[in-house]
Design a protein around this motif. Sequence first.
Motif: not given
Length: 99
Positions: A83-99
């Motif tokens: 669960t922690v890894l999935k949330k971390s991956l989702a956060n990384d994707r949203t950060r890289s998508g918002s740049k």
Amino acid sequence: MPGRTHSREFKLEVLEQIERKQKTTAQVCREHQLSPSLIHRWRKEVEMRGGAAFTDMKTADQALERRIAELERYCGQLALENTVLKKSLANDRTRSGSK
């Protein structure tokens, strides 16, 4: 007079000697002062329980319960990490998508 108690190893050794035809049942009975019916019961237990023959079922059950509890804890830990890894991956994707 209470009966004698024989170790698991002794029982298996006696049965192995008979099985390998190193000694006859009668020879083993005379040598160790055992009754043929006792040897027969030991054989039956090995036939029915295989490798678990001559082990205390209560102790074996407790060991299995401990192992199950250990595996359940481990499964819970893995689920939490997942669960922690999935949330971390989702956060990384949203950060890289918002740049």
